[in-house]
Design an enzyme around this catalytic site. Structure first.
Site, short mmCIF file in Angstrom:
data_model
loop_
_atom_site.label_atom_id
_atom_site.label_comp_id
_atom_site.label_asym_id
_atom_site.label_seq_id
_atom_site.Cartn_x
_atom_site.Cartn_y
_atom_site.Cartn_z
N THR A 45 -5.66 2.35 -7.08
CA THR A 45 -6.96 2.19 -6.41
C THR A 45 -7.84 3.39 -6.74
O THR A 45 -7.51 4.53 -6.42
CB THR A 45 -6.77 2.05 -4.89
OG1 THR A 45 -5.95 0.89 -4.66
CG2 THR A 45 -8.09 1.89 -4.16
N TYR A 52 -2.28 5.26 -4.07
CA TYR A 52 -3.31 6.26 -3.81
C TYR A 52 -2.79 7.48 -4.54
O TYR A 52 -1.77 8.05 -4.17
CB TYR A 52 -3.51 6.49 -2.32
CG TYR A 52 -4.38 5.45 -1.65
CD1 TYR A 52 -5.59 5.07 -2.23
CD2 TYR A 52 -4.02 4.87 -0.44
CE1 TYR A 52 -6.40 4.11 -1.62
CE2 TYR A 52 -4.83 3.92 0.17
CZ TYR A 52 -6.02 3.55 -0.44
OH TYR A 52 -6.82 2.61 0.16
N HIS A 61 -13.49 -2.81 -2.28
CA HIS A 61 -12.64 -2.42 -1.16
C HIS A 61 -13.08 -3.14 0.12
O HIS A 61 -13.02 -2.57 1.21
CB HIS A 61 -12.70 -0.89 -0.97
CG HIS A 61 -11.43 -0.26 -0.47
ND1 HIS A 61 -10.59 0.46 -1.27
CD2 HIS A 61 -10.86 -0.22 0.77
CE1 HIS A 61 -9.57 0.92 -0.55
NE2 HIS A 61 -9.70 0.52 0.69
N SER A 72 0.82 -1.21 0.00
CA SER A 72 0.00 0.00 0.00
C SER A 72 0.86 1.26 0.00
O SER A 72 1.93 1.30 0.61
CB SER A 72 -0.88 -0.01 1.26
OG SER A 72 -1.47 1.25 1.45
N LYS A 113 -7.84 -0.91 -9.61
CA LYS A 113 -8.53 -1.62 -8.51
C LYS A 113 -9.79 -0.85 -8.10
O LYS A 113 -9.73 0.37 -7.91
CB LYS A 113 -7.58 -1.76 -7.33
CG LYS A 113 -8.17 -2.41 -6.08
CD LYS A 113 -7.08 -2.69 -5.06
CE LYS A 113 -7.60 -3.37 -3.81
NZ LYS A 113 -8.16 -2.42 -2.83
C1 FNR Z 1 -7.77 -2.23 3.01
N1 FNR Z 1 -7.82 -2.08 1.62
C2 FNR Z 1 -6.92 -1.24 1.00
N2 FNR Z 1 -6.93 -1.12 -0.37
C3 FNR Z 1 -6.02 -0.33 -0.99
O1 FNR Z 1 -6.05 -0.25 -2.22
N3 FNR Z 1 -5.08 0.36 -0.27
C4 FNR Z 1 -5.01 0.30 1.09
O2 FNR Z 1 -4.15 0.92 1.71
C5 FNR Z 1 -5.98 -0.50 1.76
N4 FNR Z 1 -5.99 -0.58 3.12
C6 FNR Z 1 -6.86 -1.44 3.76
C7 FNR Z 1 -6.81 -1.56 5.15
C8 FNR Z 1 -7.64 -2.48 5.79
C9 FNR Z 1 -7.54 -2.62 7.29
C10 FNR Z 1 -8.52 -3.29 5.04
C11 FNR Z 1 -9.38 -4.34 5.69
C12 FNR Z 1 -8.58 -3.14 3.67
C13 FNR Z 1 -8.73 -2.91 0.80
C14 FNR Z 1 -8.08 -4.23 0.44
O3 FNR Z 1 -7.02 -4.05 -0.47
C15 FNR Z 1 -9.07 -5.21 -0.23
O4 FNR Z 1 -9.71 -4.58 -1.31
C16 FNR Z 1 -10.14 -5.74 0.73
O5 FNR Z 1 -9.64 -5.90 2.04
C17 FNR Z 1 -10.64 -7.08 0.21
O6 FNR Z 1 -11.70 -7.53 0.96
P1 FNR Z 1 -11.57 -8.62 2.16
O7 FNR Z 1 -10.70 -9.77 1.67
O8 FNR Z 1 -10.96 -7.89 3.31
O9 FNR Z 1 -12.99 -8.98 2.37
#
Ligand code: FNR
Length: 378
Positions: free
Chosen positions: A169, A143, A275, A119, A251
């Site tokens: 993203t 981001y 997400h 990330s 994404k």
């Molecule tokens: C995320 N996700 C996420 N996505 C992204 O593009 N950059 C990020 O920094 C983050 N940070 C993040 C923190 C936390 C605590 C969570 C739970 C999720 C989203 C992540 O990449 C992904 O899309 C989802 O977590 C997928 O769903 P599940 O497997 O958690 O149900």
């Protein structure tokens, strides 16, 4: 078989092998604001629930006597062979979960050859995480800052540190309405877990009056204000093409017309994702969005999937509905919280073992043999 024989000989794993038990343990041991942040979703939580309901609506129809004894999970993603169709989703702020944070995740992922998507708002810099990953495959998630020089600097650093693909993203131009975090007054980046990569960036720092060490709140507010906002449009992707000479994956795609636009914009891949239900309350369950998108663009662009994957059967359903690979989010975050590097490794190895066994039990030898014919819509 190693996991199985070990387990059946009376030895217990370091943490639970079952996602629900892992989440329950996390809810007991993590501070409530941290657990709420990780587990929670946008608004009423309807999209988190929709993600699981979408999986429940599809059932697997196993086939018999197909000779599927020698299974092989290997697959090719963006021209690179992977041991399995699974990647670690970008999860920012991992130091809220474990002090070693992304470094532990990187070591676990590298030991299994599973790509880690790092990330932008990771707890360690992209350079340090790359070092921890060693020869392990790594992608960089962006981001997208609206300051072109800051953006160029981040991408240049990622390329120099050996990140092979860029994941942009699109679903988080701004943080969603998340009542649980608001009630706890909690966001990791303002609670002692700042994003290391942007805050260490020389170009970003040149935009500040004082350094982030002297004035962390001002640095975080400037970083937040640089987020793409809602004014970016598809045309702007050409800027990223100029700054990044490797594959680019978008994404957060949920609408079939957006998937088509990604193809038109010359992108290499998309992640069908909401997400993990964290952005739009009441959004379509991610697996519901997958079949029409895979049908429309699956032959022209690589389609990946995340949001709600918990078991080997879930991976099978997503692959059968047209995904080339899946991303795993919260399960490995809980693994990290409960057991550091070993915890992440246990979660990922268990998912791969479950996938391998269940693939065979459904009568398939490889992920590429899966098609919608393997499923029944309940
Ligand atoms: C995320 N996700 C996420 N996505 C992204 O593009 N950059 C990020 O920094 C983050 N940070 C993040 C923190 C936390 C605590 C969570 C739970 C999720 C989203 C992540 O990449 C992904 O899309 C989802 O977590 C997928 O769903 P599940 O497997 O958690 O149900």
């Amino acid at each position: 078989s190693e996991i199985y024989l070990h387990g059946l000989s009376g030895a217990k794993p370091p943490i639970s092998t079952d996602f629900a038990a892992l989440e329950e343990a996390a809810s007991q041991t993590m501070p409530p604001e941290v657990f709420g942040y990780v587990a929670g979703g946008a608004g009423s939580g309807a999209t988190v629930r929709a993600n699981r309901e979408a999986f429940d609506r599809w059932k697997i129809v196993p086939r018999m006597l197909t000779g599927a004894t020698n299974r092989d999970l290997a697959t090719t993603v963006l021209g690179t062979e992977l041991p399995a169709p699974v990647l670690l989703a970008p999860v920012g702020g991992q130091s809220i979960l474990h002090p070693e944070a992304d470094l532990a995740t990187a070591r676990a992922a590298a030991s299994l050859g599973v790509p880690m998507i790092v990330s932008t708002v990771a707890s360690h810099t992209i350079e340090k995480i790359a070092e921890a990953a060693g020869a392990g495959p790594r992608w960089f998630q962006l981001y997208w800052p609206n300051d072109p020089d800051v953006c160029a600097s981040l991408l240049g650093r990622a390329r120099a540190a050996g990140y092979s693909a860029l994941v942009v993203t699109l679903d988080t131009p701004t943080l969603a309405w998340r009542p649980c975090d608001l009630d706890h007054g909690y966001l990791p980046f303002f609670a002692g877990h700042p994003p290391a990569t942007p805050l260490s960036d020389p170009v970003f720092r040149s935009r500040l009056e004082k350094t982030p060490e002297e004035d962390p709140a001002a640095a975080l507010l400037l970083w937040s204000s640089m987020q793409s906002g809602t004014d970016f449009t598809w045309e702007r992707l050409s800027v990223l093409r100029e700054l990044w000479d490797g594959p680019i994956v978008l994404k957060g795609i949920q609408h079939v017309d957006d998937a088509r636009r990604a193809v038109d914009a010359g992108m290499d891949g998309i992640v069908v994702s909401n997400h993990g239900g964290r952005q739009v309350d009441g959004a379509i369950g991610a697996l519901e969005a997958l079949p029409p998108i895979a049908q429309a663009v699956g032959s022209r662009i690589e389609v990946y999937f995340d949001s709600g994957v918990r078991t080997g059967s879930d991976v099978i359903k997503a692959l059968a509905l047209g995904a080339k690979a899946v991303l795993l989010g919260r399960p490995y975050a809980y693994g990290l919280a409960q057991g550091g590097e070993d915890g992440v490794r246990h979660v990922v190895r268990s998912l791969l073992a479950d996938l391998e066994i269940t693939l065979g039990l459904t009568g398939h030898r490889t992920p590429s043999e899966l098609s919608p014919a393997a499923l029944h819509r309940a």
